[in-house]
Design a protein around this motif. Sequence first.
Motif, PDB file in Angstrom:
ATOM      1  N   GLU A  43      -9.344  -2.393   2.467  1.00 35.82           N
ATOM      2  CA  GLU A  43     -10.039  -1.782   3.579  1.00 35.82           C
ATOM      3  C   GLU A  43      -8.966  -1.127   4.505  1.00 35.82           C
ATOM      4  OE1 GLU A  43     -12.030  -4.849   6.022  1.00 35.82           O
ATOM      5  OE2 GLU A  43     -13.199  -5.225   4.322  1.00 35.82           O
ATOM      6  N   TRP A  44      -7.774  -1.658   4.674  1.00 39.16           N
ATOM      7  CA  TRP A  44      -6.477  -1.143   5.133  1.00 39.16           C
ATOM      8  C   TRP A  44      -5.867   0.507   4.465  1.00 39.16           C
ATOM      9  CZ3 TRP A  44      -5.258  -1.337   9.837  1.00 39.16           C
ATOM     10  CH2 TRP A  44      -5.418  -2.510  10.535  1.00 39.16           C
ATOM     11  N   ALA A  45      -6.128   0.343   3.219  1.00 40.21           N
ATOM     12  CA  ALA A  45      -5.596   1.496   2.543  1.00 40.21           C
ATOM     13  C   ALA A  45      -6.858   2.696   2.673  1.00 40.21           C
ATOM     14  CB  ALA A  45      -5.867   1.190   0.950  1.00 40.21           C
ATOM     15  N   ALA A  46      -7.846   2.420   2.670  1.00 36.59           N
ATOM     16  CA  ALA A  46      -9.034   3.271   3.056  1.00 36.59           C
ATOM     17  C   ALA A  46      -8.883   3.947   4.512  1.00 36.59           C
ATOM     18  CB  ALA A  46     -10.328   2.743   2.854  1.00 36.59           C
ATOM     19  N   ARG A  47      -8.222   3.057   5.276  1.00 31.20           N
ATOM     20  CA  ARG A  47      -7.930   4.107   6.535  1.00 31.20           C
ATOM     21  C   ARG A  47      -6.922   4.720   6.775  1.00 31.20           C
ATOM     22  NH1 ARG A  47      -8.472  -1.468  10.729  1.00 31.20           N
ATOM     23  NH2 ARG A  47      -7.988   0.410  12.348  1.00 31.20           N
ATOM     24  N   ILE A  56       0.994  -0.960  -0.007  1.00 28.22           N
ATOM     25  CA  ILE A  56       0.045   0.064  -0.006  1.00 28.22           C
ATOM     26  C   ILE A  56       0.836   1.144   0.172  1.00 28.22           C
ATOM     27  CG2 ILE A  56      -2.248  -1.142   1.023  1.00 28.22           C
ATOM     28  CD1 ILE A  56      -1.088  -0.439   3.817  1.00 28.22           C
ATOM     29  N   VAL A  57       0.898   1.995  -1.163  1.00 30.39           N
ATOM     30  CA  VAL A  57       1.625   3.195  -1.210  1.00 30.39           C
ATOM     31  C   VAL A  57       1.009   4.195  -1.253  1.00 30.39           C
ATOM     32  CG1 VAL A  57       3.031   4.457  -2.955  1.00 30.39           C
ATOM     33  CG2 VAL A  57       2.839   2.106  -3.129  1.00 30.39           C
ATOM     34  N   PHE A  58       1.313   5.137  -0.284  1.00 21.54           N
ATOM     35  CA  PHE A  58       0.663   6.544   0.239  1.00 21.54           C
ATOM     36  C   PHE A  58       1.102   7.674  -0.593  1.00 21.54           C
ATOM     37  CE2 PHE A  58       1.483   3.863   4.038  1.00 21.54           C
ATOM     38  CZ  PHE A  58       0.382   3.192   4.182  1.00 21.54           C
ATOM     39  N   VAL A 105      -4.240   6.204  -2.074  1.00 21.94           N
ATOM     40  CA  VAL A 105      -3.364   5.346  -1.666  1.00 21.94           C
ATOM     41  C   VAL A 105      -3.544   4.227  -2.665  1.00 21.94           C
ATOM     42  CG1 VAL A 105      -3.164   3.390   0.255  1.00 21.94           C
ATOM     43  CG2 VAL A 105      -3.996   5.602   0.766  1.00 21.94           C
ATOM     44  N   GLU A 106      -2.421   3.747  -3.347  1.00 21.48           N
ATOM     45  CA  GLU A 106      -2.352   2.998  -4.464  1.00 21.48           C
ATOM     46  C   GLU A 106      -2.000   1.382  -3.695  1.00 21.48           C
ATOM     47  OE1 GLU A 106       0.504   1.658  -8.164  1.00 21.48           O
ATOM     48  OE2 GLU A 106       0.333   3.630  -7.627  1.00 21.48           O
TER      49      GLU A 106
END
Length: 118
Positions: A91-95, A5-7, A104-105
């Motif tokens: 779900e983790w990306a959306a958080r 997951i890339v921010f 978030v990619e």
Amino acid sequence: MEYMIVFKEPQSDFDRRHDDAYWGAWGAYIAALQQSGVSRGGNGLQPPNTATQVRVRDGQRQVQDGPYPDTKEHLGGYFVIDVASLDQALEWAARAPCASTGSVEVRPVLPPMEEPHA
């Protein structure tokens, strides 16, 4: 399955890195990742002005300091997580704190390459 997951954060988020609320949100997110057991590691990155871009064109190395000038979002960091499905990774990306200001990619991690046979 492992996902990266890339921010990607706008400059305004990088400008808030002196703010306790900014770091508090990231600290809570990182703690949740670690406590859930899905985190396989990750890092935050220094601000975009510390970046160096390298390209090779016609056999010549070209070096540019800083991010691309037209970039709207900058790479802020990443985590590799191990979850059962893409839906869980999303779900983790959306958080992530930057999901509401940047993006978030999410990408599956390639499996390890096999050793070449001699």
